[in-house]
Design an enzyme around this catalytic site. Structure first.
Site: not given
Ligand code: GLY
Ligand code: MN
Ligand code: MN
Length: 434
Positions: A357, A350, A402
């Site tokens: 965001h 994003h 992640r």
């Molecule tokens: N921490 C929110 C994201 O990674 O988009």
């Molecule tokens: Mn993020």
């Molecule tokens: Mn994040």
């Protein structure tokens, strides 16, 4: 702190884009947390982008046309309130320190702004984000419409001013990049500290305390969002934030945490073994996510469009899911049927900036994914989340991974600004030995 000139330039640029009209841009209201306690105050990002003014109860009014003017309405100086709550710039400070053409106490807003609005062709305002102001402006418009006989006229159009600002905010100036790099460096240091302190049998919140310590110690004002400290199976809940489980030997710990420095967010995720050593199935999936991230980063380049990094990460992940027996069929079938979504259900990034965001369109006017351009900043964050299920080899159960970095698009590719947080397996394992 950015210099005043940059804020002036932004306002002039916005007014040039507006043509003739009046823009009204309020900052965020203060919010009560409980009874008479407030949440720490955070300004509205758009308002701040145009003013650098940090105080609540402030409204920016821009009058564009042949003689563009920036006018700020803010809290008046008030010695009694300042003794309790702290310094206020007041209208005179707003003129001197923030380069406004005019500044008035908030109590004058209704009278002055209403007069400014009459006989203007357009009102630039973003309906729907501030109920109080929505209501006030609705009344003003109604009044102006009924005053035709006195020769006053209401604006013909109401235009969403924030869309214009979104597009400006998407391209970061060198000052903004400099702040974002510092925000990223603080967050990367916090992830290193978390890795160094993590041991089996600690609580997730104890690790959270370590990186919060580092954020504040280095001058960040806030975490940029609610931190995720997710051990073992908790990492398979994408927005897990209870952060209250015990860290178990043999499990992974996923930390998604970034800070806000002078308004700008960093956003980093790292996943590492609680005991300091990856097990073999953890290593397999980790290397896969890391490879997916590398293939995505290779497409963060002005030759590519917004979606290309995501597609590249997805290609890599799908091939890996098939190799590891998580998905069945050819890569095309797995893509077509969407069976990969059992393990990868979010997108790969994003925009990033004043908001984690951040604002900005992802598609162009023709409806295609927009081309990446120098000055854009974004995250690259593929992952893999394996919940226990019959169709899944048991040795992968409860592994959630992640890896998230922040990238600045440059003329010949991108610069990863969060690279100081270790992510290669050897690097992580050696960092955790310290
Ligand atoms: N921490 C929110 C994201 O990674 O988009
Ligand atoms: Mn993020
Ligand atoms: Mn994040």
């Amino acid at each position: 702190m950015l210099n005043q000139k940059e804020f002036n330039t932004r306002r002039l640029k916005l007014m040039a884009a507006m043509g003739e009209g009046v823009a009204i841009i309020p900052t965020a209201p203060e919010a009560t947390r409980n009874r008479d306690s407030h949440y720490p105050y955070r300004f509205d990002s758009h308002f701040y982008y145009l003013t650098g003014f940090p105080e609540p109860e402030s409204i920016l009014v821009l009058v564009s046309g042949s003689d563009p003017k920036s006018i700020l309405f803010c809290r008046d100086k008030d010695m009694e309130r300042e003794i309790w709550d702290g310094f206020r710039h007041g209208p005179s400070g707003a003129l001197k320190e923030f380069g406004m053409d005019e500044a008035y106490p908030l109590s004058k807003f209704d009278e002055i702004a209403y007069a400014l609005l009459s006989d203007q062709p357009r009102l630039f305002y973003s309906l729907g984000s501030n109920p109080d102001m929505d209501e006030r402006l609705t009344v003003w418009l109604k009044n102006l419409r009924s005053q035709g006989r006195s020769g006053l006229s209401a604006p013909d159009e109401v235009v969403d001013v924030l869309k214009l600002v979104d597009e400006m905010r998407l391209f970061k100036s060198s000052h903004e990049v400099e702040i974002m790099k510092r925000s990223a460096a603080i967050a990367a240091g916090a992830h290193r500290r978390a890795m160094r302190f993590t041991k089996p049998n600690m609580m997730e919140y104890e690790v959270e305390a370590e990186f919060l310590h580092e954020f504040y110690r280095k001058g960040a004002q806030f975490p940029a969002y609610t931190s995720i400290v997710a051990s073992g199976p908790n990492a398979c809940t994408l927005h897990y934030n209870a952060n209250n489980a015990i860290l178990k030997e043999g499990e992974l710990l996923l930390i998604d945490a970034g800070c806000e420095l002078d308004g700008y967010a960093s956003d980093i995720t790292r996943t590492f073994p609680i005991s300091g050593k990856f097990t073999s199935p953890q290593k397999d999936l980790y290397e896969l996510v890391l490879a997916a991230q590398a293939s995505a980063i290779a497409k963060v380049h002005p030759d590519y469009r917004w979606n290309d990094p995501h597609e590249a990460a997805l290609d890599t992940l799908i091939r890996g899911f098939i190799d590891f027996g998580l998905c069945k069929g050819s890569p095309e079938e797995v893509r077509e049927t969407g069976s990969y979504r059992q393990f990868y259900m979010h997108r790969t990034g994003h925009w990033l900036g004043l908001d984690v965001h951040d604002v900005g369109e992802y598609k162009d006017k023709e409806g295609s994914w927009r081309r990446l351009q120098p000055g854009m900043t974004l995250t690259v964050e593929p992952g893999c989340y394996v919940r226990p299920a019959e169709n899944v080899p048991e040795h992968f159960w409860n592994i959630g991974i992640r890896i998230e970095d922040d990238a600045l698009v440059t003329s010949d590719g991108c610069e990863i600004i969060t690279g100081d947080a270790p992510k290669e397996i050897a690097e992580i394992e050696s960092w955790m030995q310290r």
